[in-house]
Design a protein around this motif. Structure first.
Motif, PDB file in Angstrom:
ATOM      1  N   LYS A  91      17.156  -4.128  -8.766  1.00  0.00           N
ATOM      2  CA  LYS A  91      17.538  -3.853  -7.373  1.00  0.00           C
ATOM      3  C   LYS A  91      17.553  -2.357  -7.082  1.00  0.00           C
ATOM      4  CE  LYS A  91      20.339  -7.972  -6.455  1.00  0.00           C
ATOM      5  NZ  LYS A  91      21.712  -8.484  -6.174  1.00  0.00           N
ATOM      6  N   ARG A  92      17.844  -1.549  -8.106  1.00  0.00           N
ATOM      7  CA  ARG A  92      17.904  -0.094  -7.938  1.00  0.00           C
ATOM      8  C   ARG A  92      16.563   0.577  -8.216  1.00  0.00           C
ATOM      9  NH1 ARG A  92      22.580  -2.208  -9.108  1.00  0.00           N
ATOM     10  NH2 ARG A  92      24.545  -1.275  -8.426  1.00  0.00           N
ATOM     11  N   GLY A  93      15.527  -0.228  -8.437  1.00  0.00           N
ATOM     12  CA  GLY A  93      14.198   0.312  -8.660  1.00  0.00           C
ATOM     13  C   GLY A  93      14.039   1.037  -9.976  1.00  0.00           C
ATOM     14  N   LYS A  94      14.838   0.661 -10.988  1.00  0.00           N
ATOM     15  CA  LYS A  94      14.803   1.370 -12.269  1.00  0.00           C
ATOM     16  C   LYS A  94      14.057   0.619 -13.362  1.00  0.00           C
ATOM     17  CE  LYS A  94      19.087   3.914 -11.413  1.00  0.00           C
ATOM     18  NZ  LYS A  94      20.453   4.258 -11.916  1.00  0.00           N
ATOM     19  N   CYS A  95      13.504  -0.549 -13.052  1.00  0.00           N
ATOM     20  CA  CYS A  95      12.780  -1.305 -14.070  1.00  0.00           C
ATOM     21  C   CYS A  95      11.939  -2.395 -13.423  1.00  0.00           C
ATOM     22  CB  CYS A  95      13.750  -1.936 -15.083  1.00  0.00           C
ATOM     23  SG  CYS A  95      14.608  -3.402 -14.446  1.00  0.00           S
ATOM     24  N   THR A  96      11.060  -2.949 -14.223  1.00  0.00           N
ATOM     25  CA  THR A  96      10.404  -4.209 -13.887  1.00  0.00           C
ATOM     26  C   THR A  96      10.869  -5.236 -14.912  1.00  0.00           C
ATOM     27  OG1 THR A  96       8.475  -3.671 -15.251  1.00  0.00           O
ATOM     28  CG2 THR A  96       8.374  -3.106 -12.904  1.00  0.00           C
ATOM     29  N   ILE A  97      10.856  -6.495 -14.514  1.00  0.00           N
ATOM     30  CA  ILE A  97      11.313  -7.576 -15.393  1.00  0.00           C
ATOM     31  C   ILE A  97      10.098  -8.313 -15.932  1.00  0.00           C
ATOM     32  CG2 ILE A  97      12.602  -9.735 -15.516  1.00  0.00           C
ATOM     33  CD1 ILE A  97      14.480  -8.675 -13.382  1.00  0.00           C
ATOM     34  N   GLN A  98      10.077  -8.501 -17.242  1.00  0.00           N
ATOM     35  CA  GLN A  98       9.000  -9.259 -17.865  1.00  0.00           C
ATOM     36  C   GLN A  98       9.412 -10.734 -17.953  1.00  0.00           C
ATOM     37  OE1 GLN A  98       8.053  -7.369 -21.631  1.00  0.00           O
ATOM     38  NE2 GLN A  98       6.584  -6.010 -20.650  1.00  0.00           N
ATOM     39  N   PRO A  99       8.746 -11.613 -17.241  1.00  0.00           N
ATOM     40  CA  PRO A  99       9.115 -13.037 -17.286  1.00  0.00           C
ATOM     41  C   PRO A  99       8.986 -13.582 -18.710  1.00  0.00           C
ATOM     42  CG  PRO A  99       7.574 -12.598 -15.503  1.00  0.00           C
ATOM     43  CD  PRO A  99       7.607 -11.368 -16.353  1.00  0.00           C
ATOM     44  N   PRO A 100       9.842 -14.516 -19.093  1.00  0.00           N
ATOM     45  CA  PRO A 100       9.710 -15.150 -20.411  1.00  0.00           C
ATOM     46  C   PRO A 100       8.350 -15.836 -20.549  1.00  0.00           C
ATOM     47  CG  PRO A 100      11.809 -15.704 -19.387  1.00  0.00           C
ATOM     48  CD  PRO A 100      10.993 -15.021 -18.345  1.00  0.00           C
ATOM     49  N   GLU A 101       7.941 -16.072 -21.784  1.00  0.00           N
ATOM     50  CA  GLU A 101       6.620 -16.662 -22.035  1.00  0.00           C
ATOM     51  C   GLU A 101       6.454 -18.020 -21.371  1.00  0.00           C
ATOM     52  OE1 GLU A 101       5.844 -16.801 -26.177  1.00  0.00           O
ATOM     53  OE2 GLU A 101       5.812 -14.622 -26.443  1.00  0.00           O
ATOM     54  N   TRP A 102       7.558 -18.777 -21.264  1.00  0.00           N
ATOM     55  CA  TRP A 102       7.434 -20.128 -20.707  1.00  0.00           C
ATOM     56  C   TRP A 102       7.251 -20.111 -19.192  1.00  0.00           C
ATOM     57  CZ3 TRP A 102      11.234 -21.415 -17.225  1.00  0.00           C
ATOM     58  CH2 TRP A 102      12.432 -20.679 -17.287  1.00  0.00           C
ATOM     59  N   ILE A 103       7.536 -18.977 -18.535  1.00  0.00           N
ATOM     60  CA  ILE A 103       7.311 -18.882 -17.088  1.00  0.00           C
ATOM     61  C   ILE A 103       5.907 -18.345 -16.859  1.00  0.00           C
ATOM     62  CG2 ILE A 103       8.086 -17.902 -14.897  1.00  0.00           C
ATOM     63  CD1 ILE A 103      10.854 -17.820 -15.839  1.00  0.00           C
TER      64      ILE A 103
END
Length: 204
Positions: A60-72
């Motif tokens: 939300k603060r623009g400090k990262c990207t999220i890597q979806p789990p392998e199953w997604i």
């Protein structure tokens, strides 16, 4: 015995937020200290695992990207859906909070999920197929059912728990006349107590 109540969707998501997920920070940052533990240090472009609640806060603060789990992923979920449809008596292995985790990522990190709309559709299809199989399985419950072993997710357990426990309790009572009589006596006592009403002293 009272029937267990279910958790709300918000409560289920709150429980799922403690699951770990990988993020990719876009800045260097010292370790963050919380009551539940320390996370970090964070190095720009170097993946690191954090709880989902922290991943969402940083996202939300623009400090990262999220890597979806392998199953997604489109490929993995398509395989799961096909396997669920082909097997009427078993369930595919998915994370216990797969519904809540996917919903949290759809809400807060959809730009990090490739083909997010297809992925969301596959998740819904998997849920529908699994619930149909659960319903078919519950129809086979009989008075001789003392235990059930199912590979279910948190959401699925939460939904069916009141029905399963209530149904098994009813079956158990039908097979134990003494319990039925005890229940009837308790109901009779409560009715008598209600009929008496509050007492008051007579005037002298």
């Amino acid at each position: 015995m009272s029937t267990p109540s279910t958790f709300t969707a918000a409560e289920m998501e709150f429980l799922a937020e403690d699951e770990m997920i990988q993020i990719v920070p876009n800045l260097n940052m010292k370790p963050l200290t919380f009551i539940c533990g320390d996370f970090g240090p964070f190095t720009s472009r170097v993946p690191i695992e954090v709880p989902i609640w922290l991943a969402i806060a940083l996202k939300k603060r623009g400090k990262c990207t999220i890597q979806p789990p392998e199953w997604i992923s489109l490929e993995k979920l398509t395989q799961v859906l096909e396997a669920e449809r082909d097997s009427a008596g078993s369930f595919e292995a998915l994370p216990f909070h797969y519904v809540e985790i996917s919903r949290l990522l759809f809400d807060h990190a959809r730009d990090d999920i490739p083909e997010v709309y297809m992925v969301r559709s596959l998740i819904e299809d998997i849920k529908d197929v699994r619930f149909h199989k659960i319903g078919a399985g519950l129809e086979k419950v009989s008075t001789w059912t003392f235990a059930m072993k199912l590979n279910l997710s948190a959401m699925e357990v939460n939904v069916i728990r009141p029905f399963v426990t209530g149904g098994l309790e009813t079956f158990f009572k039908l097979g134990n006349p003494d319990m039925i009589h005890d229940t009837e006596r308790q109901e009779h006592r409560r009715t008598q107590a209600a009929d008496r009403g509050p007492r008051r002293e007579l005037r002298r």
